[in-house]
Motif scaffolding. Structure first.
Motif: not given
Ligand SMILES: [Zn+2]
Ligand SMILES: [Zn+2]
Length: 392
Positions: A206-219, A231-237
């Protein structure tokens, strides 16, 4: 002094060991204020990464105060509050001159043990098995820091100890991961793994300028941190049929521009390939469960970039053909912390990056065995157990 030692597979104990001392004229001795668990420690604690010796003091992410300097140390002074990257650099070899510090040719006295496996040895690392140099680690009251002028970075007054701690390993690793993505404005970056490194990679993207950041985890607690702290979007795999499908759908069918793989061989994947990997690993036929890496290669858009930060052994199931046919760029490195430390400390002092929320479980060094159990099981919302060896 007191220290946490590896005494055998899944056998840790806090015990009394010889004090850290100056060995070479460029050494510094640091009194450790805080020292953190790291996911990569689990690989040798549970015996998958060979080469730990009984009595080894472990730990490689730390901050503290300089208490002694060798006669050839000129920049660092007794009393300095410092953070120290986990890989040890000499500052003057071919690799260090090119800021590829974790590849330092000088600091691994056990290079011969690594050479047959890697072709060329890496630099040394604190508290991380004999083939990685056999250096005493940071879960101790004091630690010897070789090449003190190269490896100690002064912590600004505006940065508290807990914040500074993660500028040793988790933050520079994650930041380097985002840096290697080659982010351009408008990019979408997916980060696999919401441990400390993954969260730091997401924040850095995000700091380096990505418009969207999507984090994938299950916890759940970690996904919550990704949303609220980064401030990321998330996916629970564990709640979707296919992470790849989910990422494709949410990027207009194209896929993320870059994927940072921050899980490594501790992965808990789903699906048939994972079951095979897990069975092989249990039988010690193969040390890797490479599910997240394969998923990263499949999920990234064509001509995209995959950055590998997770620690793997030697995998036999890497989809080389997919990398070729999709025209991917594959980048990976152990962290070059000395390259990033000054800039990261400035970002921390300015409040542009935050790290202290990673320290979910602060505790005295004497409780370190319990700390590793909490950390390994990810129980009680544990992201990192943090020890205070000097009782502060
Ligand atoms: Zn680490
Ligand atoms: Zn070097």
């Amino acid at each position: 002094m007191r220290a946490l030692c590896w005494n055998g597979v899944n056998d840790l104990a806090v015990q009394t060991v010889p004090d850290a001392t100056i060995v070479n004229p460029r050494d510094v001795v640091v009194q450790v204020t805080l020292s953190s668990t790291c996911g990569s420690d689990l690989h040798f604690i549970d015996g998958y990464l060979p080469g730990a010796a009984p009595g080894d003091v472990i730990g490689h992410e730390f901050t503290g105060r300089v208490v002694e300097v060798g006669p050839e140390v000129s920049r660092v002074r007794v009393g300095d509050r410092v953070v120290v990257p986990s890989f040890i650099a000499c500052g003057s070899c071919w690799y260090c001159e090119r800021e590829l510090y974790s590849l330092c040719d000088t600091t691994n006295p056990h290079a011969a043990a690594q050479q047959p496996v890697l072709g060329y040895p890496t630099g040394g690392i604190y508290g991380y098995t004999q083939p990685f140099g056999g250096y005493a680690g940071s879960h101790a009251e004091f630690i010897r820091v070789p090449f003190g002028d190269v490896n100690c970075f002064t912590v600004p007054d505006a940065v508290d100890d807990t914040t500074a701690l993660f500028a040793s390993d988790a933050l520079p690793t994650g930041f380097m991961g985002a840096d290697l993505c080659g982010i351009t404005p408008g990019d979408t970056v997916a980060v696999f793994g919401a441990g400390a490194v993954g969260l730091m990679a997401a924040a850095s993207a995000r700091l380096l300028g990505a418009e969207r950041v999507i984090v994938v985890d299950r916890v759940p607690e970690r996904l919550e941190m990704a949303r609220t702290r980064v401030g990321a979007e998330t996916i629970d795999y564990s709640a979707v049929d296919s992470v790849q499908e989910q990422l494709r759908e949410s990027t207009g069918g194209r896929g993320p521009d870059a994927v940072v793989e921050a899980v490594g061989m501790e992965a808990h994947g789903t699906g048939a390939q994972h079951v095979v990997d897990r069975a092989k690993q249990a039988l010690r036929l193969e040390t890797d469960r490479a599910t997240p890496l394969r998923e990263a290669v499949l999920a990234v858009r064509k001509a995209g970039t995959v950055v590998v930060l997770g620690v793997y052994g030697l995998t036999d199931s890497f989809p080389t053909g997919v990398v070729l046919n999709k025209g991917l760029t594959l980048r990976a490195a152990q962290q070059h912390g000395q390259r990033y430390a000054p800039r990261l400390l400035e970002h921390l002092a300015a409040g542009e990056l935050a790290t202290s929320f990673l320290a979910t479980h602060p505790m005295p060094l004497e409780d370190a065995v319990r700390g590793y159990e909490l950390f390994k099981d990810k129980s009680d919302g544990c992201v990192r157990a943090v020890f205070a060896p000097s009782g502060t």
